[in-house]
Enzyme design. Structure first.
Site, PDB file in Angstrom:
ATOM      1  N   GLU A 228      30.979  28.633 -19.369  1.00 29.20           N
ATOM      2  CA  GLU A 228      31.109  27.254 -19.847  1.00 29.20           C
ATOM      3  C   GLU A 228      29.750  26.551 -19.854  1.00 29.20           C
ATOM      4  OE1 GLU A 228      34.280  25.754 -17.281  1.00 29.20           O
ATOM      5  OE2 GLU A 228      35.782  26.546 -18.676  1.00 29.20           O
ATOM      6  N   ASP A 307      43.103  30.429 -16.395  1.00 29.06           N
ATOM      7  CA  ASP A 307      42.437  29.339 -15.689  1.00 29.06           C
ATOM      8  C   ASP A 307      43.473  28.428 -15.021  1.00 29.06           C
ATOM      9  OD1 ASP A 307      40.691  27.436 -14.824  1.00 29.06           O
ATOM     10  OD2 ASP A 307      40.245  26.600 -16.785  1.00 29.06           O
ATOM     11  N   GLU A 335      44.872  20.455 -11.517  1.00 20.19           N
ATOM     12  CA  GLU A 335      44.338  20.199 -12.859  1.00 20.19           C
ATOM     13  C   GLU A 335      45.381  20.411 -13.953  1.00 20.19           C
ATOM     14  OE1 GLU A 335      40.915  22.563 -13.820  1.00 20.19           O
ATOM     15  OE2 GLU A 335      40.887  21.871 -15.886  1.00 20.19           O
TER      16      GLU A 335
END
Ligand code: GCU
Length: 601
Positions: A228, A307, A335
């Site tokens: 990322e 993820d 998240e």
């Protein structure tokens, strides 16, 4: 937990070593009156409890004291024989930024950073250290894995401040770790950060010397590289073993470990590309390097190949690598699992992970933290169960999940046995409920892009993150069998058999591994589309039921109010997911709900 928080504001507890902390804990609890603490340094983190005696290593005595008090409060017998943690490294990864924000943090601002500096209220740090130690965590990585300016200064001009922070944690038997920037030498005038360049190696050696001079017991460095947009060895044509080993050799003389994250994939994928399959990336990158990492390198692998989605199969890398030290990474920060607004109790998920992993496969566990300085410290007051359970998990990964949750409830709230069981029941089923309205049948990535709360079925579909479900009017899901992307081939034979055949694949992962027509029948006789409708309706309905049940639990007033507020939001969220997802599939497929419930066209 709220009482302890208030207590922290009253002043510092006068302790500097885990032994002193152990004595303080015992002296300040009626259950600990008269209990003696006996340090035997050779016992390390281990301890032994006998009536009136806590015996253990330098940090073991504090663990023993906490366990002594917990056993007494729970009315359980003291554990027999020597108690020692399963994993030597049980780490919380805090994604705290220097400006005080926390990446994916849902519990308020950082406890130790603000305004670009290390700034903290010592009482609060002491409180956090005490809390984490009482759970069983022994390492805290204090800064975000995305090391952005000025976080590089943590191993430079800010070292004295980090050392002060380390001292507060040390008293509770917790060591710090720091996330470092692989390209750091470039900031200091070097023309390269190539791990094979002698100047770079010398730079890191010298830096490590300075860091360990300030914090001799630093646990080590944590690195997110080539992931990322973070810098890494790929820039210099080097592989990840070359990158990790270089850093590892710089900290080896000081006993440090280098934790290297395996979260590497192409985040600029073209969605038209049907060959590249993101879950395959980590295995493709790291399997060829098995056996190439130095002894003080630990590869940190997320539990699933994507993820932290609500449901993923176990990462095949965790099964494949035989000659590499491995750390399992889970995410307490919710998240993708409800932002610490929606209830999502995680230990049942970890138990599933452990069922698939061979004994002794891991040498460490870590969790992205869910701690902040806001009210209740974990956002949702009940999200604290995940923090507690993670600490316990590091000691005993094959723990009885329901018993662990019950212990947390009983240690946190004085409820009747009936209310205790009711609350445990809600916590235990919360994951399944969340899953049914957000990620039924292994569908994932239908969340609002970037923010990751609330539904957006097509949000990630034409994006670059490699996260597609490719729903069309006939079918949904990705074929990851050998006829499809071939992902399933990364697993050992028996798991290929389990996941690769529709008839063997668990329902919860069906659309992760297989592309199914809406009209295909599942094992229970329902069609895929009917199951999608049913799960979403059930999830919304069960959320309302959880709300009703929780309203009747006599929590302390402030907790009850916060729980009710969160539940109101969760009920709205679940209904939103139900309506948006069902409308999405109804419009695509044109197939009616057999039960004739309202779907918004
Ligand atoms: C997720 C998350 C990022 C984080 C990344 C990581 O993708 O959205 O905020 O940086 O995981 O684990 O490094």
């Amino acid at each position: 937990m709220d009482r302890a928080w208030l207590h922290a504001w009253e002043g510092m507890i006068p302790v500097h070593t885990p032994k002193e902390a152990a004595e303080w804990e015992l002296a300040h609890a009626s259950e600990g009156a008269g209990v003696q603490v006996c340090v035997k340094p050779e016992m390390g983190e281990a301890y032994c409890l006998r009536s009136g005696i806590v015996e253990g290593g330098e940090t073991g005595v504090l663990q023993g004291a906490f366990q002594y008090l917990a056993s007494q409060r729970l009315g359980k017998p003291l554990p027999q024989g020597m108690q020692q943690p399963c994993y030597a490294l049980r780490m919380l990864n805090c994604w705290d930024n220097m400006d005080g924000s926390i990446e994916r943090g849902y519990s308020g601002p950082s406890l130790w950073f603000s305004e670009g500096r290390v700034q903290f209220v010592p009482q609060r740090i002491q409180w956090a250290a005490r809390l984490l130690s009482s759970c069983g965590v022994n390492v805290v990585c204090i800064n975000n894995v995305n090391v952005r300016e000025p976080a590089q200064e943590l191993i430079d001009s800010m070292l004295p401040d980090v050392a002060s922070l380390a001292a507060l944690f040390r008293a509770y038997g917790i060591r710090l770790m720091l996330s470092v920037d692989f390209s750091h030498p470039l900031r200091n005038g070097l023309p390269t950060a190539d791990p094979l360049d002698a100047r770079v190696q010398a730079w890191w050696r010298e830096r490590a010397r300075r860091v360990y001079e300030a914090i001799p017991d630093l646990a080590g460095f944590l690195v997110k590289a080539d992931s990322e947009h973070r810098p890494g060895p790929f820039t210099y044509g080097r592989n990840h073993a070359e990158g990790a080993n270089m850093l590892a050799s710089a900290i080896a003389p000081f006993g440090g470990v280098l934790v290297w994250r395996a979260f590497v994939y192409n985040c600029q994928q073209d969605w038209r590309d049907q060959k590249t399959d993101r879950p395959m990336a980590a295995y493709q990158t790291y399997m060829p390097l098995d056996g190439c990492f130095s002894d003080n390198v630990i590869l940190q692998v997320k539990h699933g190949p994507f993820d932290f989605q609500v449901r993923e199969p176990l990462s095949p890398l965790l099964l494949g690598m035989q000659k590499t030290h491995l750390c399992l990474e889970v995410q307490l920060a919710q998240e993708y699992t409800g932002h610490q607004i929606d209830l999502y109790t995680m230990p049942p998920m970890w138990a599933e992970v452990m069922e698939e992993l061979p004994q002794d496969r891991l040498c460490a566990v870590c969790a992205v933290g869910n701690l902040g300085s806001g009210p209740f410290l974990t956002g949702h007051p009940l999200a604290a169960v995940n923090l507690y359970a993670f600490g316990r998990f590091g000691w005993q990964p094959h723990m009885d999940v329901a018993a662990c949750i019950r212990d947390w409830v009983r240690l946190s709230y004085a409820l009747s046995p009936e209310d205790t069981e009711t609350l445990c029941g809600v916590l235990l089923k919360s994951r399944a409920v969340y899953e049914s309205y957000t990620g039924s049948l292994g569908l994932c990535w239908m969340v609002t892009p970037g923010f990751h709360y609330g539904p957006s079925p097509m949000g990630y579909e034409y994006d670059s993150w490699g996260t597609y479900h490719r729903a069309d009017r006939n079918a949904v899901g990705i074929d990851r069998t050998e006829k499809g992307t071939g992902y399933v081939l990364q697993y050992p034979a028996e798991m290929q058999e389990k996941y690769g055949k529709k008839e063997n694949c668990p329902d919860t992962l069906l659309l992760f591994f297989h592309r199914m027509r809406y009209t295909d029948r599942m094992r229970d006789g329902r069609t895929v589309i009917q199951r999608l409708y049913d799960d979403h309706f059930d999830g919304a309905q069960q959320t309302r039921e959880m709300q009703r049940v929780l309203q009747a639990i006599p929590f302390p007033a402030a907790v009850g109010q916060a729980v009710n507020q969160c539940m109101e939001k969760q009920v709205r969220n679940a209904q939103e997911w139900c309506d948006v997802s069902n409308s999405f599939f109804h419009r695509l497929s044109g197939i009616e709900d057999e039960k004739g419930r309202i779907i918004y066209d």
